[in-house]
Structure formats: C-alpha cells, structure tokens
Design a protein around this motif. Structure first.
Motif, PDB file in Angstrom:
ATOM      1  N   LEU A  27       0.849  -1.181   0.000  1.00 20.11           N
ATOM      2  CA  LEU A  27       0.000   0.000   0.000  1.00 20.11           C
ATOM      3  C   LEU A  27       0.888   1.235   0.000  1.00 20.11           C
ATOM      4  CD1 LEU A  27      -2.536  -1.058   2.772  1.00 20.11           C
ATOM      5  CD2 LEU A  27      -2.927  -1.074   0.322  1.00 20.11           C
ATOM      6  N   ALA A  28       0.401   2.320  -0.556  1.00 22.34           N
ATOM      7  CA  ALA A  28       1.168   3.560  -0.605  1.00 22.34           C
ATOM      8  C   ALA A  28       1.263   4.166   0.787  1.00 22.34           C
ATOM      9  CB  ALA A  28       0.503   4.546  -1.555  1.00 22.34           C
ATOM     10  N   GLY A  29       2.427   4.687   1.127  1.00 22.79           N
ATOM     11  CA  GLY A  29       2.610   5.343   2.412  1.00 22.79           C
ATOM     12  C   GLY A  29       3.944   5.002   3.033  1.00 22.79           C
ATOM     13  N   GLU A  30       4.318   5.803   4.001  1.00 24.74           N
ATOM     14  CA  GLU A  30       5.576   5.623   4.728  1.00 24.74           C
ATOM     15  C   GLU A  30       5.288   4.994   6.090  1.00 24.74           C
ATOM     16  OE1 GLU A  30       8.682   6.565   3.619  1.00 24.74           O
ATOM     17  OE2 GLU A  30       7.759   7.081   1.712  1.00 24.74           O
ATOM     18  N   ALA A  31       6.320   4.511   6.734  1.00 21.68           N
ATOM     19  CA  ALA A  31       6.175   3.955   8.085  1.00 21.68           C
ATOM     20  C   ALA A  31       5.706   5.059   9.025  1.00 21.68           C
ATOM     21  CB  ALA A  31       7.500   3.386   8.559  1.00 21.68           C
ATOM     22  N   GLY A  32       4.702   4.757   9.823  1.00 18.22           N
ATOM     23  CA  GLY A  32       4.138   5.741  10.744  1.00 18.22           C
ATOM     24  C   GLY A  32       2.878   6.410  10.228  1.00 18.22           C
ATOM     25  N   ASP A  33       2.589   6.302   8.929  1.00 19.98           N
ATOM     26  CA  ASP A  33       1.374   6.896   8.370  1.00 19.98           C
ATOM     27  C   ASP A  33       0.151   6.134   8.857  1.00 19.98           C
ATOM     28  OD1 ASP A  33       2.969   8.633   7.022  1.00 19.98           O
ATOM     29  OD2 ASP A  33       2.625   7.779   5.033  1.00 19.98           O
ATOM     30  N   LYS A  34      -0.948   6.858   9.003  1.00 17.75           N
ATOM     31  CA  LYS A  34      -2.211   6.238   9.387  1.00 17.75           C
ATOM     32  C   LYS A  34      -3.112   6.174   8.157  1.00 17.75           C
ATOM     33  CE  LYS A  34      -2.037   7.584  14.244  1.00 17.75           C
ATOM     34  NZ  LYS A  34      -0.680   7.188  14.262  1.00 17.75           N
ATOM     35  N   ILE A  35      -3.729   5.015   7.942  1.00 17.98           N
ATOM     36  CA  ILE A  35      -4.602   4.821   6.786  1.00 17.98           C
ATOM     37  C   ILE A  35      -5.918   4.209   7.251  1.00 17.98           C
ATOM     38  CG2 ILE A  35      -2.681   4.522   5.170  1.00 17.98           C
ATOM     39  CD1 ILE A  35      -3.248   1.518   5.269  1.00 17.98           C
ATOM     40  N   THR A  36      -6.905   4.248   6.383  1.00 20.65           N
ATOM     41  CA  THR A  36      -8.161   3.560   6.649  1.00 20.65           C
ATOM     42  C   THR A  36      -8.342   2.501   5.585  1.00 20.65           C
ATOM     43  OG1 THR A  36      -9.404   5.161   5.355  1.00 20.65           O
ATOM     44  CG2 THR A  36      -9.254   5.560   7.712  1.00 20.65           C
ATOM     45  N   LEU A  37      -8.712   1.305   6.007  1.00 22.26           N
ATOM     46  CA  LEU A  37      -8.960   0.216   5.074  1.00 22.26           C
ATOM     47  C   LEU A  37     -10.387   0.377   4.577  1.00 22.26           C
ATOM     48  CD1 LEU A  37      -7.206  -2.675   6.982  1.00 22.26           C
ATOM     49  CD2 LEU A  37      -6.336  -1.332   5.090  1.00 22.26           C
ATOM     50  N   GLY A  38     -10.522   0.549   3.264  1.00 24.77           N
ATOM     51  CA  GLY A  38     -11.782   0.985   2.685  1.00 24.77           C
ATOM     52  C   GLY A  38     -12.896  -0.023   2.664  1.00 24.77           C
ATOM     53  N   GLU A  39     -12.680  -1.199   2.142  1.00 19.17           N
ATOM     54  CA  GLU A  39     -13.782  -2.101   1.879  1.00 19.17           C
ATOM     55  C   GLU A  39     -13.988  -3.057   3.057  1.00 19.17           C
ATOM     56  OE1 GLU A  39     -15.426  -4.767  -1.818  1.00 19.17           O
ATOM     57  OE2 GLU A  39     -13.427  -3.928  -1.889  1.00 19.17           O
ATOM     58  N   VAL A  40     -14.955  -2.736   3.910  1.00 20.11           N
ATOM     59  CA  VAL A  40     -15.304  -3.587   5.048  1.00 20.11           C
ATOM     60  C   VAL A  40     -16.464  -4.479   4.608  1.00 20.11           C
ATOM     61  CG1 VAL A  40     -16.088  -3.645   7.428  1.00 20.11           C
ATOM     62  CG2 VAL A  40     -14.561  -1.835   6.676  1.00 20.11           C
ATOM     63  N   LEU A  41     -16.252  -5.793   4.623  1.00 19.39           N
ATOM     64  CA  LEU A  41     -17.246  -6.736   4.143  1.00 19.39           C
ATOM     65  C   LEU A  41     -18.188  -7.196   5.244  1.00 19.39           C
ATOM     66  CD1 LEU A  41     -14.830  -8.904   2.011  1.00 19.39           C
ATOM     67  CD2 LEU A  41     -16.264  -7.042   1.232  1.00 19.39           C
ATOM     68  N   LEU A  42     -17.666  -7.310   6.466  1.00 15.94           N
ATOM     69  CA  LEU A  42     -18.442  -7.881   7.557  1.00 15.94           C
ATOM     70  C   LEU A  42     -17.933  -7.300   8.865  1.00 15.94           C
ATOM     71  CD1 LEU A  42     -20.451 -10.340   8.175  1.00 15.94           C
ATOM     72  CD2 LEU A  42     -18.388 -11.590   8.703  1.00 15.94           C
ATOM     73  N   ALA A  43     -18.816  -7.141   9.819  1.00 18.18           N
ATOM     74  CA  ALA A  43     -18.409  -6.662  11.131  1.00 18.18           C
ATOM     75  C   ALA A  43     -19.157  -7.467  12.178  1.00 18.18           C
ATOM     76  CB  ALA A  43     -18.710  -5.181  11.283  1.00 18.18           C
ATOM     77  N   GLY A  44     -18.566  -7.584  13.342  1.00 10.36           N
ATOM     78  CA  GLY A  44     -19.216  -8.337  14.397  1.00 10.36           C
ATOM     79  C   GLY A  44     -18.644  -7.980  15.746  1.00 10.36           C
ATOM     80  N   ASP A  45     -19.387  -8.380  16.775  1.00  5.36           N
ATOM     81  CA  ASP A  45     -18.955  -8.132  18.141  1.00  5.36           C
ATOM     82  C   ASP A  45     -19.279  -9.380  18.942  1.00  5.36           C
ATOM     83  OD1 ASP A  45     -17.936  -6.921  20.337  1.00  5.36           O
ATOM     84  OD2 ASP A  45     -19.576  -5.505  20.622  1.00  5.36           O
ATOM     85  N   GLY A  46     -18.250 -10.103  19.347  1.00  7.98           N
ATOM     86  CA  GLY A  46     -18.474 -11.354  20.057  1.00  7.98           C
ATOM     87  C   GLY A  46     -19.044 -12.397  19.105  1.00  7.98           C
ATOM     88  N   GLY A  47     -20.215 -12.934  19.436  1.00  6.79           N
ATOM     89  CA  GLY A  47     -20.822 -13.966  18.606  1.00  6.79           C
ATOM     90  C   GLY A  47     -21.840 -13.435  17.625  1.00  6.79           C
TER      91      GLY A  47
END
Length: 140
Positions: free
Chosen positions: A25-45
C-alpha cells in the motif's frame, strides 16, 4: 469488535491491536490509513451491519515477503530455469475497528452559494457581440 476487510485481492479478519501483512500500500512507516472495503463486522458472537464501520491502521513498515523459488524444467530437453521472487508487502497494525464518526455539516457553505447567485443576478446582462453585424455590413 472484529471486521473482515478486503485489500490487495485478499480478505483479512482484523480486530484492534492485530498486526497483518498485506499487499503493498502507498505510504511511509508511521502513516495512518483507513482500510476501505469492510465486508463484515461483528462483536463477540453476533454479526453486525458493515455499513458505516471504519477500520483504521498504522503502517509499521514496507518490506518484502519470503523468497518463492520458481523452477521450470522440460525433461530430456536440457532446459532448466531457476528464478526467485520476493513480493512487496506492507506491515499494518490495526488501531481501531468501529463505527464511522459523522462530521457536522459546515454552515458556511450555504451562505456562499446564496452570495454567488446574488452576484450573478446583480450583474448587468451581457450584450450580443457586434461581430455579426459588422460582417453583414462589410458584405454589402
């Protein structure tokens, strides 16, 4: 909370604090990025809706993966080729997995739009160019 994200043609299950190696991915060490494509999310079960979930990460390093040996051979033809390949990768530390924060709408944008329409209405109407009339006079 966890999420399944897609990056570099692969899917990763991530949670806050995880370290993963992804395609470069483009960027230098220490840069903060957001991962764009979130397919699924969950909390516990339980599974939650992935819309509005944001995964933020920090780039730890840009590195190369382990060497993969590519060996080609055709028997009885004295043909052997040996090559190595090291894929570029990015090491990420997942900072947070959570709901996207909604930003307040800027109130200054609306008055600017009204001011632009007001100045357009106040401006005098443009007159038609006199070139056509001049050419008609020259032709006669």
């Amino acid at each position: 909370m966890f999420a399944v994200v897609r990056t570099g043609g692969k899917q990763y299950r991530v949670a806050a604090g995880d370290k993963i190696a992804v395609e470069k991915l483009a960027g230098e060490a220490g840069d903060k990025i957001t991962l764009g494509e979130v397919l699924l999310a969950g909390d516990g079960g339980e599974i939650k809706d992935a819309a509005g979930v944001l995964v933020s990460a920090e780039i730890i390093a840009q590195a190369k993966s382990e060497k993969v040996i590519v060996f080609k051979k055709r028997r009885r033809h004295n043909y052997r080729r040996r090559n190595g390949h090291r894929q570029q990768m990015t090491l990420l530390r997942i900072l947070s997995v959570g709901a996207e924060e909604k930003k307040a709408a800027k109130k200054e944008a609306a008055p600017k739009a009204e001011a632009a329409t007001a100045t357009a209405a106040d401006a005098p109407a443009k007159k038609a160019p006199a070139k056509k009339a001049a050419k008609a006079a020259d032709a006669e």
